[in-house]
Design an enzyme around this catalytic site. Structure first.
Site, PDB file in Angstrom:
ATOM      1  CB  THR B 146      -0.972   0.014   1.191  1.00 61.62           C
ATOM      2  OG1 THR B 146      -0.259  -0.186   2.401  1.00 61.62           O
ATOM      3  CG2 THR B 146      -2.013  -1.066   1.034  1.00 61.62           C
ATOM      4  CE  LYS B 174       0.119  -3.290   3.413  1.00 58.89           C
ATOM      5  NZ  LYS B 174      -0.795  -2.449   4.306  1.00 58.89           N
ATOM      6  CB  THR B 185      -1.304  -1.905   9.729  1.00 62.25           C
ATOM      7  OG1 THR B 185      -1.989  -1.245  10.690  1.00 62.25           O
ATOM      8  CG2 THR B 185      -2.109  -1.922   8.459  1.00 62.25           C
ATOM      9  CD  GLU B 265       1.752   5.462   6.472  1.00 65.58           C
ATOM     10  OE1 GLU B 265       1.418   6.053   7.506  1.00 65.58           O
ATOM     11  OE2 GLU B 265       0.947   4.897   5.708  1.00 65.58           O
ATOM     12  CG  ASN B 384      -0.422   8.694   8.395  1.00 68.97           C
ATOM     13  OD1 ASN B 384      -1.028   7.760   7.877  1.00 68.97           O
ATOM     14  ND2 ASN B 384       0.836   8.603   8.796  1.00 68.97           N
ATOM     15  CB  SER B 389      -4.365   5.618   3.516  1.00 60.94           C
ATOM     16  OG  SER B 389      -3.726   6.140   4.652  1.00 60.94           O
TER      17      SER B 389
END
Lengths: 389, 389
Positions: B146, B174, B185, B265, B384, B389
Site C-alpha cells: 500500500t 506489507k 497493520t 511512513e 497521514n 488511507s
C-alpha cells in the site's frame, strides 16, 4: 479572573532570569487566612520531580500557607541535589513570609534533567515576596508559562453579575505540551475564600479534576511535575454546601482545562471525543481516550479528513462493552458510520473550523464521557523536535 | 527471497485496477502439497475486517490450500455486504483452483469503510490464477504493497550457502502505517516445505510473532486487518526439530519486521528501544513500548535531540518494577542518565544516523526486551493527513 479574586490572597510574578527571554518566571501565592486549609493532587508518574516529592509531604496535614512556582526548569530527575534545591526554596520562602517551610508548596516546570540556577531562583523568590499584592494574580499566571502562548485564568462566579453563594474561586494554569491525564503537564493553583476544611477541599478537588484535567489529553504524554493545589482562606466567612462548591470548582477547572487544550502546542483543531451509550462511565472514558490518542486519527483531523475507519480501529483496541456491528460514529453532527458500517457521506462533514466534535455511540448502556484533545500537526512535530523542553 | 522459495508453492501478482496507479494489487499464493497444513494469527482489534472474520474460520481446522490477497481496500467496517464479498472471493478462488472455499484464506488491506469493487477484484483473481508460477513470489510481494515504498521478502536459509536443515522458509510482508502490536497493520504470508502438522506450525508461529511483529510499533495504531499466515507443503519431506524450526521461523519474521520498520511512513530514524535488567520480560516489554509510543520522545529523536527526560517521563507511566533513583538510560552507547539523574553529557550523543539504540536499565532483574519503532516526523503527519488511507 485570577487567583487573587477571592479574598485572603496575595500574589506576585517576577522575572528572575530562568527564562532566556527575560519574562516573568517566578510566582508566589500567599494565603493570608484566616484559614489555611488546602488540598492537592499530583502527577501519577512514578518518576516524580523533586517539588512533587516535597509538596506531597507539605499537603499531608491539610495546611498550606503559600505556593512558590518557577518556570524555566522542571527540577525533575535531578537527584538529591535537586531535592535539596526544592527544600531550600521552601525555606527561603518561609523565612521571607514568616511562616513554616513545611507549609510551603513548591512547583517547577520546564526542561527535565537540569539543575535549577539557585542564585537566580532565590533572588526571584525574594523579589516576588517583596511585590506581593491583591492585584498580583495576572502576573503570577504569566510567570508560570512555558510554551503557553497565553496565560490561563478562571474564576467563580464567572462575572461580577453572575449568581453566587457569597464566596469566590480563582484559578490559574499553565501547560501546553506533555499534556495528558494523571494529570496533564501542568501546574494549577486554585484559591477560594470559602470556609471549608481540608477534607472537604480534597473531596471537591478530586471530583473536579477527575472530570476536567484528567480528561484533557493533548499528546498522551504524562509529566513528572503535574500539580493542582487548592487553597482556602475562609475570608468570605461562608461555608458552602459541598455539592454546590464541587460544582463551582468543577466549572473553574473545566474552564482552565479548555484554555489548556485550546493553547496546546502546535494544534490547529480542538477535538471533543464523546462516547455515549456506554455500559459504564469508565468504558466511555476508555473509548474516548483510545481515539484521542490515535496518531492516525489526530493526523486525519489535521487534514480535515473525517476518517471514521481510524476511529473504529481505535475503538476496537479497547475492552469496553460493545458489538462491532452496532457502533455509530458522528463528526460535527453527521453520522458517517452506522451499525459498524458505512453511514452518511463523508463529504457532508465540514472540519475546517477549530472545534471538532466526535461522537461514538456504543449502544451498550447509558453512560457517557468526553476526552478533549488536539490534532497532530506539523507545528507539534516542529515545536517538539526543534527545542529541548 | 520469496514465498515461492520453498518447494510446493506457486504464486502470482496482477494489476486489477484497485489501485489508481495501475500497479499490481491482487496476489495469490497456492500450496501444492503434498501437505496442506497451516496456522495463522490475526489482529486482536475487536473491530476486525471481513477477511479476518472469514479467515479465522478457515484456519480453525489447521488446513489452508491458498491465500488470496488484495491491496486497494481493507474491506473493514463494511457490514454484511463486505463479508459476502470476502466469501465470494474465496468461492471464486476455490472454483478456479479446484479446491474448497473453506480452505481459502482471504486478506485485504487499504482504506477502511469502503466496499471493494468486486468486478475488478474477481477479474484480478481470475488473472492471478492464470499466471501462477514457481517464480511468482516477488510479484505477489509487490501486489500487497500500500504505502510501502519497497516490497518485503525474507527466507531461510538466508543464502544458498547458509547452513540449513534440509528445508526452507519463505516470507513476504506489507505494512507501513497503522503499525503496532497485536499485530501490526500488515499482511504476512510465510511458506515452508517442512513437514509439520498444524499444531506444530501454530506453536512456532505464535512464538515467532510474539518476539518479532508484536514488538514492532511504528505508531501505536492497531489495524483491523492484520494477518500472518504460515503454510506448510511438506515438499522437502523433512520434519525438523520444533525448536530449530521455531528459531528459523523467528529469524525470517525478525527480518520482515525490520524491513517493515525501516519503511514505516515518513520515518527518518529506526529506533530500537531495549529495556534491560527488568524483573520480567513483560516488564521490559511494557517499558520499551511506553517509550516507543511517546510522541514527545519520537519528535525529539526526529530532532536528533537525546532528550532522556522524555524517556524517564514515559518509563514513569508504567507499573514495571523499578526505583526511580536507580534508572539508567543510554543512547547510542552514551549513558546520559545515571541513577535517575544527570549522567554523561548529551553533547556526546550522535543521532544523525538512521539507526538509534536506546537502552533503559531498570536495575530490577535480568530480563530484557526490545521494541522497534520510528521517529515522529513532518513526513508522517503529511502522509497521514493529506491522504485517506
Amino acid at each position: 479572573m485570577s487567583i487573587t479574586y477571592p479574598g485572603g490572597f496575595r500574589a506576585a510574578g517576577v522575572p528572575a532570569g530562568l527564562k532566556s527571554t527575560g519574562k516573568p518566571d517566578v510566582a508566589l501565592v500567599v494565603n493570608d487566612g484566616p484559614l489555611h486549609n488546602a488540598a492537592a493532587v499530583f502527577t501519577s508518574n512514578r518518576v516524580a520531580a523533586a517539588p512533587v516529592l516535597w509538596s506531597r509531604q507539605v499537603i499531608a496535614d491539610g495546611r498550606a500557607d503559600a505556593v512558590v512556582l518557577n518556570s524555566g526548569g522542571a527540577n525533575a530527575c535531578t537527584g538529591p541535589e535537586g531535592f535539596g534545591n526544592t527544600h531550600r526554596t521552601a525555606e527561603v520562602t518561609a523565612e521571607l513570609l514568616g511562616i513554616s517551610a513545611s507549609d510551603v508548596i513548591v512547583c517547577s516546570t520546564g526542561l527535565i534533567g537540569e539543575q535549577l540556577p539557585m542564585d537566580k531562583l532565590l533572588a526571584g523568590v525574594t523579589g516576588a515576596a517583596g511585590s506581593l499584592g491583591r492585584g498580583g494574580g495576572p502576573t503570577a499566571a504569566e510567570a508560570i508559562m512555558t510554551t503557553d502562548s497565553v496565560p490561563k485564568e478562571a474564576r467563580y462566579p464567572a462575572t461580577a453579575d453572575s449568581a453566587s453563594e457569597g464566596y469566590a474561586i480563582g484559578g490559574m494554569a499553565k501547560g501546553a505540551g506533555m499534556l495528558a491525564p494523571g494529570l496533564a503537564t501542568m501546574l494549577v493553583v486554585l484559591t477560594t475564600d470559602a470556609a471549608l476544611d481540608a477534607e472537604a477541599l480534597d473531596a471537591a478537588l478530586r471530583e473536579a479534576t477527575r472530570v476536567s484535567f484528567d480528561r484533557t489529553d493533548a499528546d498522551g504524554c504524562m509529566s513528572t511535575n503535574d500539580t493542582v493545589v487548592l487553597l482556602a482562606s475562609g475570608a468570605a466567612g461562608i461555608a458552602p454546601d459541598q455539592a454546590q462548591f464541587t460544582e463551582a470548582l468543577t466549572g473553574v477547572c473545566l474552564d482552565l482545562a479548555a484554555q489548556l487544550i485550546n493553547d496546546a502546542e502546535g494544534a490547529s483543531h480542538t477535538v471533543a471525543v464523546t462516547t455515549v451509550n456506554a455500559a459504564s462511565e469508565r468504558d466511555a472514558e476508555v473509548v474516548s481516550r483510545a481515539v484521542a490518542r490515535s496518531n492516525l486519527f489526530k493526523t486525519a483531523i489535521f487534514g480535515n479528513d473525517p476518517n471514521w475507519g481510524r476511529v473504529l480501529a481505535a475503538v476496537g483496541t479497547t475492552d469496553a462493552a460493545f458489538e462491532p456491528d452496532r457502533l455509530n460514529v458522528s463528526m460535527n453532527g453527521v453520522q458517517i458510520c452506522r451499525d459498524g458500517g458505512i453511514g452518511d457521506s463523508r463529504e457532508l462533514v465540514d472540519l475546517t473550523g477549530r472545534d471538532v466534535e466526535v461522537e461514538i455511540d456504543l449502544a451498550a448502556g447509558e453512560a457517557r464521557a468526553t476526552i478533549w484533545t488536539n490534532d497532530l500537526t506539523h507545528e507539534y512535530v516542529h515545536e517538539n523536535s526543534a527545542y529541548s523542553s
